[in-house]
Scaffold this motif. Structure first.
Motif, PDB file in Angstrom:
ATOM      1  N   PRO A 256       0.675  -1.154   0.128  1.00 14.55           N
ATOM      2  CA  PRO A 256       0.040  -0.016  -0.053  1.00 14.55           C
ATOM      3  C   PRO A 256       0.857   1.419  -0.202  1.00 14.55           C
ATOM      4  CG  PRO A 256      -0.291  -1.569   1.966  1.00 14.55           C
ATOM      5  CD  PRO A 256       0.478  -2.126   1.232  1.00 14.55           C
ATOM      6  N   ILE A 257       0.223   2.373  -0.480  1.00 11.02           N
ATOM      7  CA  ILE A 257       0.845   3.822  -0.371  1.00 11.02           C
ATOM      8  C   ILE A 257       1.152   4.109   1.133  1.00 11.02           C
ATOM      9  CG2 ILE A 257       0.619   5.976  -1.193  1.00 11.02           C
ATOM     10  CD1 ILE A 257      -1.179   5.321  -3.701  1.00 11.02           C
ATOM     11  N   VAL A 258       2.153   4.659   1.095  1.00 17.81           N
ATOM     12  CA  VAL A 258       2.487   5.154   2.727  1.00 17.81           C
ATOM     13  C   VAL A 258       2.388   6.841   2.281  1.00 17.81           C
ATOM     14  CG1 VAL A 258       4.046   5.534   4.530  1.00 17.81           C
ATOM     15  CG2 VAL A 258       4.055   3.170   3.250  1.00 17.81           C
ATOM     16  N   ARG A 259       1.773   7.545   3.445  1.00 21.71           N
ATOM     17  CA  ARG A 259       1.305   9.082   3.163  1.00 21.71           C
ATOM     18  C   ARG A 259       1.987   9.810   4.329  1.00 21.71           C
ATOM     19  NH1 ARG A 259      -2.279   9.792  -0.974  1.00 21.71           N
ATOM     20  NH2 ARG A 259      -2.870   7.947  -1.898  1.00 21.71           N
TER      21      ARG A 259
ATOM     22  N   ALA B 290       0.266  20.864  -2.667  1.00 16.26           N
ATOM     23  CA  ALA B 290       0.461  19.429  -3.476  1.00 16.26           C
ATOM     24  C   ALA B 290      -0.608  18.301  -2.626  1.00 16.26           C
ATOM     25  CB  ALA B 290       1.744  18.898  -3.214  1.00 16.26           C
ATOM     26  N   LEU B 291      -1.029  18.859  -1.456  1.00 16.78           N
ATOM     27  CA  LEU B 291      -2.347  18.151  -0.900  1.00 16.78           C
ATOM     28  C   LEU B 291      -3.478  18.059  -1.635  1.00 16.78           C
ATOM     29  CD1 LEU B 291      -1.835  19.436   2.817  1.00 16.78           C
ATOM     30  CD2 LEU B 291      -0.980  17.427   1.959  1.00 16.78           C
ATOM     31  N   VAL B 292      -3.536  18.906  -2.864  1.00 17.78           N
ATOM     32  CA  VAL B 292      -4.782  18.526  -3.794  1.00 17.78           C
ATOM     33  C   VAL B 292      -4.977  17.337  -4.187  1.00 17.78           C
ATOM     34  CG1 VAL B 292      -5.292  21.089  -3.862  1.00 17.78           C
ATOM     35  CG2 VAL B 292      -3.791  19.640  -5.473  1.00 17.78           C
ATOM     36  N   LEU B 293      -3.779  16.765  -4.300  1.00 17.32           N
ATOM     37  CA  LEU B 293      -3.601  15.425  -5.020  1.00 17.32           C
ATOM     38  C   LEU B 293      -4.517  14.214  -4.091  1.00 17.32           C
ATOM     39  CD1 LEU B 293      -1.170  16.763  -6.561  1.00 17.32           C
ATOM     40  CD2 LEU B 293      -0.479  14.306  -6.816  1.00 17.32           C
ATOM     41  N   SER B 294      -4.024  14.218  -2.922  1.00 19.61           N
ATOM     42  CA  SER B 294      -4.559  13.161  -1.961  1.00 19.61           C
ATOM     43  C   SER B 294      -6.034  13.644  -1.748  1.00 19.61           C
ATOM     44  CB  SER B 294      -3.696  12.765  -0.825  1.00 19.61           C
ATOM     45  OG  SER B 294      -3.418  14.423  -0.088  1.00 19.61           O
ATOM     46  N   ARG B 295      -6.112  14.933  -1.382  1.00 18.10           N
ATOM     47  CA  ARG B 295      -7.504  15.274  -1.045  1.00 18.10           C
ATOM     48  C   ARG B 295      -8.524  15.014  -2.190  1.00 18.10           C
ATOM     49  NH1 ARG B 295      -7.329  20.997  -0.496  1.00 18.10           N
ATOM     50  NH2 ARG B 295      -5.403  20.718   1.202  1.00 18.10           N
ATOM     51  N   SER B 296      -8.246  15.232  -3.308  1.00 21.36           N
ATOM     52  CA  SER B 296      -9.167  14.688  -4.388  1.00 21.36           C
ATOM     53  C   SER B 296      -9.487  13.309  -4.457  1.00 21.36           C
ATOM     54  CB  SER B 296      -8.679  15.206  -5.922  1.00 21.36           C
ATOM     55  OG  SER B 296      -7.581  14.582  -6.236  1.00 21.36           O
ATOM     56  N   LEU B 297      -8.400  12.432  -4.313  1.00 24.50           N
ATOM     57  CA  LEU B 297      -8.616  11.015  -4.204  1.00 24.50           C
ATOM     58  C   LEU B 297      -9.493  10.529  -3.005  1.00 24.50           C
ATOM     59  CD1 LEU B 297      -5.027  10.127  -5.418  1.00 24.50           C
ATOM     60  CD2 LEU B 297      -6.875  10.016  -6.676  1.00 24.50           C
ATOM     61  N   PHE B 298      -9.139  11.310  -1.989  1.00 30.97           N
ATOM     62  CA  PHE B 298      -9.898  10.890  -0.672  1.00 30.97           C
ATOM     63  C   PHE B 298     -11.416  11.024  -0.986  1.00 30.97           C
ATOM     64  CE2 PHE B 298      -6.020  11.511   2.231  1.00 30.97           C
ATOM     65  CZ  PHE B 298      -5.520  10.229   1.695  1.00 30.97           C
ATOM     66  N   LYS B 299     -11.781  12.263  -1.729  1.00 34.60           N
ATOM     67  CA  LYS B 299     -13.135  12.476  -1.910  1.00 34.60           C
ATOM     68  C   LYS B 299     -13.760  11.448  -2.886  1.00 34.60           C
ATOM     69  CE  LYS B 299     -13.260  17.495  -1.871  1.00 34.60           C
ATOM     70  NZ  LYS B 299     -13.359  18.721  -2.538  1.00 34.60           N
TER      71      LYS B 299
ATOM     72  N   LEU C  20       4.620  15.074  -9.469  1.00 34.85           N
ATOM     73  CA  LEU C  20       4.075  14.296  -8.560  1.00 34.85           C
ATOM     74  C   LEU C  20       3.061  13.133  -9.118  1.00 34.85           C
ATOM     75  CD1 LEU C  20       3.784  16.550  -5.312  1.00 34.85           C
ATOM     76  CD2 LEU C  20       5.903  15.000  -6.085  1.00 34.85           C
ATOM     77  N   ILE C  21       3.243  12.073  -8.647  1.00 34.13           N
ATOM     78  CA  ILE C  21       1.941  10.962  -9.112  1.00 34.13           C
ATOM     79  C   ILE C  21       1.223  10.632  -7.769  1.00 34.13           C
ATOM     80  CG2 ILE C  21       3.115  10.175 -11.420  1.00 34.13           C
ATOM     81  CD1 ILE C  21       4.027   7.677  -9.880  1.00 34.13           C
ATOM     82  N   ASP C  22       0.036  10.221  -7.767  1.00 37.87           N
ATOM     83  CA  ASP C  22      -0.676   9.655  -6.522  1.00 37.87           C
ATOM     84  C   ASP C  22      -1.955   8.671  -7.410  1.00 37.87           C
ATOM     85  OD1 ASP C  22      -1.544   8.877  -4.210  1.00 37.87           O
ATOM     86  OD2 ASP C  22      -1.677  10.994  -3.575  1.00 37.87           O
ATOM     87  N   ASN C  23      -2.449   8.016  -6.547  1.00 35.50           N
ATOM     88  CA  ASN C  23      -3.401   7.130  -7.066  1.00 35.50           C
ATOM     89  C   ASN C  23      -4.300   6.603  -6.080  1.00 35.50           C
ATOM     90  OD1 ASN C  23      -3.005   3.978  -6.729  1.00 35.50           O
ATOM     91  ND2 ASN C  23      -1.032   4.895  -7.360  1.00 35.50           N
ATOM     92  N   ILE C  24      -5.649   6.271  -6.182  1.00 37.61           N
ATOM     93  CA  ILE C  24      -6.373   5.562  -5.213  1.00 37.61           C
ATOM     94  C   ILE C  24      -6.855   4.340  -6.278  1.00 37.61           C
ATOM     95  CG2 ILE C  24      -8.706   6.564  -5.323  1.00 37.61           C
ATOM     96  CD1 ILE C  24      -8.446   6.901  -2.313  1.00 37.61           C
ATOM     97  N   ARG C  25      -7.016   3.071  -5.284  1.00 41.72           N
ATOM     98  CA  ARG C  25      -7.536   1.904  -5.996  1.00 41.72           C
ATOM     99  C   ARG C  25      -8.891   1.731  -5.180  1.00 41.72           C
ATOM    100  NH1 ARG C  25      -4.506  -3.762  -6.022  1.00 41.72           N
ATOM    101  NH2 ARG C  25      -6.038  -5.088  -6.943  1.00 41.72           N
TER     102      ARG C  25
ATOM    103  N   GLY D   1      -1.634  13.594   4.343  1.00 35.67           N
ATOM    104  CA  GLY D   1      -2.028  12.890   3.080  1.00 35.67           C
ATOM    105  C   GLY D   1      -1.187  12.721   2.163  1.00 35.67           C
ATOM    106  N   LEU D   2      -0.145  13.713   1.817  1.00 38.90           N
ATOM    107  CA  LEU D   2       0.638  13.644   0.917  1.00 38.90           C
ATOM    108  C   LEU D   2       1.411  12.274   0.692  1.00 38.90           C
ATOM    109  CD1 LEU D   2       2.250  15.351  -1.397  1.00 38.90           C
ATOM    110  CD2 LEU D   2       4.020  15.716   0.124  1.00 38.90           C
TER     111      LEU D   2
END
Lengths: 311, 311
Positions: free
Chosen positions: B188-191, B213-222, B296-301, B195-196
């Protein structure tokens, strides 16, 4: 002799053999190997004495000899002879038994490619000339299937015939570049008494084509003579090429695909005006000639030492 | 902890460990493995807690843990950050020691590529979207170096972080297609607490960029919230995409490279009008966003089971 058709059985059979231990330390390309060694002979079947010579060499050098027989669809082009490629499983198994093979791997296409492969291994430069130019994608198919087989067998030694000299050069490059833990052992071309290089595709030839196909080996033997003759090894690459071309042209049925004179194993072209005696690297003279629909290849390797010994 | 810089030393160190035997039969992805197992964590160094989590998983699952640290030039494009990629060998070795790594492999570029490699491994389809589209040739560099490292280490298990989800999908495809004898273990991704997603490249960020940069994780958590909300999981792929896009657009410094919503691990695109709740496969929402020169890259599965549990 164990015959397996599935990858899992193959891995199991090899694991069991590896637990047997070794019959003694082996000298492999200068290094002493203490553990049980596996020698691997990958083929497309329809085995002839050329294949048999690979199995003999493997039997001599390794504790366990694994033979694979698989006509690999992804190394054939759309207009090539995949469907008509000759097959004779019963006879192949006899040859394998006679040569003391321990494990024969006979997979189906579905076992080798449960899904169409999305992964391809590509070797650049070396694959652009000779058969690579005439058969686009062919070597990607060869390197990919050989990597798959290596990953299944995990051999210490793998045996390939020098008739496919370019294949040997390409596979050696792949093994070196990808740090594969296997030694490629190139083995000499085996010929009929009259000189024709053995090939599973020779069965396609009519009696007349078979007779005329001798121009291939005859032209190459002439090159060897010249290279070993102190009076004539100052021939230029251009002259050698002309000599080969005119010999092959003496057959009305021969349709030349390529005649190339290159360094080996680098497969770099030589300049037409270079003299044979001036080239410091090994040279390969390689031919592909069609007789009807049958494409034959042959080559001769002039080792630097041989050339120099007469200078 | 053994530190080696040459391939021959690495092979030797691993061979010695393998002779130690196992501390007991291990359960690996449903199969019971009796022999000594090697777990491998390939990295580009500048280790953070994400890498540490891979080593912890490896320590838990394997008898021997091998870590490699190599900034692989052939996976960087000509205008990318190869030269400036952060390095800190001393600190990396401390992290490795703390996590109980047995063998660290720290090769030079010359050791990994004595000659420029002529051999490349290419995985089609999966590499054409996401980072493959933005970074042409990147994944050929990744698959090629990972195959080289696998051939050196011969691991039973290899650990990769899901932050590079496409990398996990591509490597799994390579392993399957080429019959490599290794199990890929995605972790799993470690943050950070805020959230970054952890990344060695986060050190490039200014304080302001770091904040935005927190917009990445914030958008994925939504997205996760929506997918877990029975009232909103009928959102279409198009709506999800818009939601992510508007969240990221709230940062003036964010420059979107891609926002993609795909199946995982097939990485097939979904239709804009498809409803989240109707998709039967796992979904990945993947982002690449630049802040200044830092990408930066990020993702949610979204696992099918999670989506369905609220239907």
């Amino acid at each position: 002799m164990i015959i397996v058709r599935e990858v899992a059985q193959l891995r199991q059979a090899i694991a069991e053999r590896r637990q047997l231990g070794t019959c003694g330390a082996k000298e492999v390309h200068g290094a002493t190997i203490q553990q049980h060694t596996v020698g691997f002979v990958p083929t497309m079947g329809y085995l002839h004495e050329g294949h048999a010579s690979l199995m003999q060499k493997a039997r001599e050098m390794a504790d366990t000899v694994v033979l694979s027989i698989f006509v690999n669809p992804i190394q054939f082009g759309p207009n090539e002879d995949l469907d008509s490629y000759p097959r004779d499983e019963a006879r192949d198994l006899e040859v394998a038994r006679r040569e003391g093979v321990d494990i024969v791997f006979l997979p189906t296409v579905a076992e080798m490619y449960p899904q169409p492969t999305r992964t391809k291994i590509h070797v650049s430069a070396l694959t652009e000339r000779l058969c690579g130019a005439s058969r686009p994608g062919h070597f990607d198919g060869v390197t990919t299937v050989v990597a798959k087989l290596f990953n299944m067998v995990n051999p210490d030694l793998a045996f390939f015939g020098m008739k496919d000299a370019q294949q040997v050069a390409v596979l050696q490059q792949m093994v070196t570049d990808l740090n594969m833990n296997v030694t490629i052992v190139p083995c000499p071309i085996v010929r009929e008494a009259d000189g024709l290089a053995l090939s599973s595709r020779n069965v396609y030839l009519s009696a007349e084509q078979r007779e005329q196909a001798l121009v291939l080996s005859r032209s190459l033997f002439k090159v060897r003579e010249v290279s070993e003759d102190g009076a004539r090894n100052t021939f230029t690459i251009h002259q050698i090429r002309q000599m080969v071309e005119s010999t092959i042209a003496s057959s009305p049925l021969a349709d030349i695909d390529y005649i190339e004179i290159l360094t080996f194993p680098g497969l770099e072209p030589l300049l037409p005006e270079q003299r044979l005696s001036d080239v410091k690297e090994d040279i390969i003279v390689a031919l592909a000639v069609k007789f009807g629909n049958t494409r034959l290849i042959d080559n001769i390797r002039l080792q630097k030492a041989e050339v120099l010994s007469h200078v």
